[in-house]
Scaffold this motif. Structure first.
Motif, mmCIF file in Angstrom:
data_model
loop_
_atom_site.group_PDB
_atom_site.id
_atom_site.type_symbol
_atom_site.label_atom_id
_atom_site.label_comp_id
_atom_site.label_asym_id
_atom_site.label_seq_id
_atom_site.Cartn_x
_atom_site.Cartn_y
_atom_site.Cartn_z
ATOM 1 N N PRO A 1 -13.104 8.209 -1.830
ATOM 2 C CA PRO A 1 -11.682 8.477 -1.358
ATOM 3 C C PRO A 1 -10.927 8.199 -2.640
ATOM 4 C CG PRO A 1 -12.588 7.096 -0.136
ATOM 5 C CD PRO A 1 -13.551 7.262 -0.922
ATOM 6 N N GLN A 2 -9.925 9.318 -2.779
ATOM 7 C CA GLN A 2 -8.945 9.318 -3.862
ATOM 8 C C GLN A 2 -7.521 8.518 -3.746
ATOM 9 O OE1 GLN A 2 -8.095 12.188 -7.054
ATOM 10 N NE2 GLN A 2 -9.762 13.473 -6.173
ATOM 11 N N VAL A 3 -6.924 8.071 -4.455
ATOM 12 C CA VAL A 3 -5.656 7.448 -4.252
ATOM 13 C C VAL A 3 -4.799 7.981 -5.293
ATOM 14 C CG1 VAL A 3 -6.472 5.204 -3.342
ATOM 15 C CG2 VAL A 3 -6.062 5.318 -5.643
ATOM 16 N N GLU A 4 -3.517 7.923 -5.144
ATOM 17 C CA GLU A 4 -2.288 8.669 -5.909
ATOM 18 C C GLU A 4 -2.297 7.883 -7.422
ATOM 19 O OE1 GLU A 4 0.043 10.914 -4.927
ATOM 20 O OE2 GLU A 4 -0.884 11.289 -2.838
ATOM 21 N N ILE A 5 -2.242 8.574 -8.333
ATOM 22 C CA ILE A 5 -2.225 7.992 -9.576
ATOM 23 C C ILE A 5 -1.099 8.700 -10.498
ATOM 24 C CG2 ILE A 5 -4.036 9.608 -10.614
ATOM 25 C CD1 ILE A 5 -4.677 6.784 -12.296
ATOM 26 N N SER A 6 -0.221 7.888 -11.252
ATOM 27 C CA SER A 6 0.654 8.399 -11.988
ATOM 28 C C SER A 6 0.993 7.526 -13.531
ATOM 29 C CB SER A 6 1.943 8.694 -11.405
ATOM 30 O OG SER A 6 2.859 9.533 -12.031
ATOM 31 N N GLU A 7 1.255 8.289 -14.354
ATOM 32 C CA GLU A 7 1.833 7.476 -15.516
ATOM 33 C C GLU A 7 2.997 7.703 -16.085
ATOM 34 O OE1 GLU A 7 -0.704 9.350 -18.846
ATOM 35 O OE2 GLU A 7 0.639 7.956 -20.405
ATOM 36 N N TRP A 8 3.766 6.644 -16.574
ATOM 37 C CA TRP A 8 5.027 6.466 -17.039
ATOM 38 C C TRP A 8 4.997 5.825 -18.295
ATOM 39 C CZ3 TRP A 8 8.681 2.208 -17.491
ATOM 40 C CH2 TRP A 8 9.847 2.674 -17.650
ATOM 41 N N GLN A 9 5.348 6.359 -19.337
ATOM 42 C CA GLN A 9 5.703 5.746 -20.819
ATOM 43 C C GLN A 9 4.419 4.882 -21.311
ATOM 44 O OE1 GLN A 9 8.756 5.621 -22.671
ATOM 45 N NE2 GLN A 9 8.755 7.524 -21.311
ATOM 46 N N GLY A 10 3.324 5.441 -21.031
ATOM 47 C CA GLY A 10 1.956 4.662 -21.370
ATOM 48 C C GLY A 10 1.565 3.905 -20.158
ATOM 49 N N PHE A 11 2.151 3.642 -19.233
ATOM 50 C CA PHE A 11 1.729 2.641 -18.274
ATOM 51 C C PHE A 11 1.174 3.481 -16.800
ATOM 52 C CE2 PHE A 11 4.530 0.224 -20.704
ATOM 53 C CZ PHE A 11 3.856 -1.066 -20.866
ATOM 54 N N GLN B 1 0.868 -1.184 -0.122
ATOM 55 C CA GLN B 1 -0.082 -0.009 0.055
ATOM 56 C C GLN B 1 0.859 1.570 -0.149
ATOM 57 O OE1 GLN B 1 -3.282 -0.100 3.013
ATOM 58 N NE2 GLN B 1 -3.610 -2.141 2.224
ATOM 59 N N ASN B 2 2.265 1.193 0.214
ATOM 60 C CA ASN B 2 3.105 2.335 0.255
ATOM 61 C C ASN B 2 3.888 2.424 -0.958
ATOM 62 O OD1 ASN B 2 2.211 2.780 2.866
ATOM 63 N ND2 ASN B 2 3.613 1.474 3.840
ATOM 64 N N ASN B 3 3.792 1.725 -1.946
ATOM 65 C CA ASN B 3 4.675 1.832 -3.181
ATOM 66 C C ASN B 3 3.712 1.816 -4.434
ATOM 67 O OD1 ASN B 3 7.234 1.595 -2.375
ATOM 68 N ND2 ASN B 3 6.408 -0.248 -1.346
ATOM 69 N N TRP B 4 4.060 2.206 -5.517
ATOM 70 C CA TRP B 4 3.520 2.218 -6.970
ATOM 71 C C TRP B 4 2.904 0.895 -7.375
ATOM 72 C CZ3 TRP B 4 1.394 6.589 -8.130
ATOM 73 C CH2 TRP B 4 2.019 7.915 -7.963
ATOM 74 N N PRO C 1 3.288 7.361 -1.738
ATOM 75 C CA PRO C 1 4.593 6.677 -1.971
ATOM 76 C C PRO C 1 5.737 7.384 -1.556
ATOM 77 C CG PRO C 1 3.722 7.670 -4.186
ATOM 78 C CD PRO C 1 2.760 8.173 -3.122
ATOM 79 N N ALA C 2 6.791 6.685 -1.403
ATOM 80 C CA ALA C 2 7.972 7.457 -0.686
ATOM 81 C C ALA C 2 8.744 8.297 -1.969
ATOM 82 C CB ALA C 2 8.981 6.477 -0.565
#
Ligand code: FES
Ligand SMILES: [Fe+2]
Length: 374
Positions: free
Chosen positions: A140-150, A43-46, A158-159
């Motif tokens: 409730p929202q959670v963190e989201i991010s995109e990298w190279q289409g993923f 739960q603490n990592n991508w 996250p840390a």
């Protein structure tokens, strides 16, 4: 008395390269430690949840689970990606049950309906309920991010930002470009071992000459290298040139193997990416999910590569499954004490196991670990 913490602490000291030891068997076999990992590791990592092609239009929805928590990812009206706990604010039903497209998130239980920004828009027959205001409810929202289409999601903060965590990969694999890859197919395996046994096995090439005779022909074991970064390790080797003895259907170039903490691997070969996610099911059972991507899918050449890649990867996978299941029996035997690691060949294992130790240490420090009382 803090039983669990006391039991864990001696296992968590960082292991130094000059005197590197493997993890304690207990960390693979103890049910209490296994249960903690959802909290302190996952739960603490991508976590990789999908590909941008699955969320290209407004209203596209993707449902998934991270560490047993239901999550829904959507593309909202402003063309942004959002991720929410897939848990209705009424009585915890799911607001989406399958991947698809819709203008809203509607809970099937009693019909409460949310916007693609997670705001409650309507709640059937709640008008006469005193002190109830739809405006006060939000998923409730959670963190989201995109990298190279993923697309990656993290339940807790996250840390490090995703981009920073993965920095260096894009430049290092040039001219291969992951953002140009197209999804081809998925393969899944269930393995009778703790998820970390599979991770450890991936993190070293030490076993290749012994376990993978076919793979050993395709890579240059003598020049097989491992480098470690803050959050990932990188193993690489030149591919053997195709010749009369070796059928190297992958072509010329380098095999890049990235292991991103805690449970994602990127196996990159010329024109091909295999993502590999390791998902714990129980303490002794693990699901391994391979997604295959190629630069293009149409040509006859690629179709041939896909067929050969499938057959070859299955052979290698079976060999890994076999040894991992035997290792789990060894860990369960009660006879094992942590063994010395090979500094030349197991740097990735050492690095990874230290990150596991650190995750537990941090959780103890922040009192994230709920201790049981005697
Ligand atoms: S639980 Fe969602 S509407 Fe009742
Ligand atoms: Fe292997």
């Amino acid at each position: 008395m803090k039983v669990l913490e006391k039991h864990l602490k001696p296992y968590l000291k960082e292991s130094k390269a000059k005197e590197a030891y493997a993890l304690e068997a207990d960390l693979y076999c103890n049910e209490s430690f296994y249960s903690l990992e959802n909290d302190v590791v996952f739960q603490n990592n991508w976590q990789l949840v999908g590909h941008i092609d699955q969320l290209s239009n407004t209203g596209d929805q993707l449902v998934c689970e991270i560490a047993e928590l239901p999550i829904v990812v959507v593309r909202n009206e402003n063309n942004e990606l959002k991720a929410f706990h897939n848990v209705c604010r009424h009585r915890a039903g799911p607001v989406a049950t399958e991947n698809g497209n819709s203008k809203v998130l509607r809970c099937k239980y009693h019909g409460w309906t949310y916007s693609l920004d997670g705001e409650l828009n309507s709640a059937p027959e709640m008008g006469s309920t005193p002190n109830f205001d739809v405006c006060q409810y939000h998923l409730p929202q959670v963190e989201i991010s995109e990298w190279q289409g993923f697309i990656f999601v993290s339940i807790n903060k996250p840390a490090v930002p995703l981009e920073k965590m993965l920095s260096g990969i894009t430049d290092n694999i040039k001219p291969i470009n992951l953002s140009e890859m197209t999804f081809s197919h998925r393969e899944e395996y269930i393995i009778e071992c703790n998820w970390k046994v599979y991770m450890d096995n991936y993190l070293e090439g030490y076993h290749i000459p012994h376990i993978h005779p076919e793979l050993n022909q395709l890579i240059d074991y003598r020049n097989y290298e491992t480098e470690v970064k803050a959050w990932y390790s990188y193993q690489y080797s030149k591919l053997t040139e195709h010749n009369n003895e070796v059928d190297n259907f992958y072509g010329k170039g380098t095999a890049h193997y990235y292991c991103i903490f805690p449970n994602l691997m990127l196996n990159i070969l010329p024109g091909r990416l295999q993502t590999n996610q390791i998902i714990p099911i129980t303490k002794n059972k693990t699901k391994v999910v391979f997604d295959y991507f190629y630069t293009e899918l149409e040509s006859e050449e690629t179709q041939k590569l896909i067929a050969q890649d499938k057959t070859f990867s299955h052979v290698v996978q079976k060999e890994d499954i076999n040894i991992c299941e035997q290792v789990q029996k060894g860990l369960n035997s009660g006879s094992y004490v942590p063994g010395r690691l090979c500094v030349k060949r197991e740097l990735g294992v050492l690095h990874y196991q230290n990150l596991i130790r650190k995750s537990f240490r941090d959780a103890i420090k922040t009192k994230h670990i709920k201790v049981s009382k005697t």
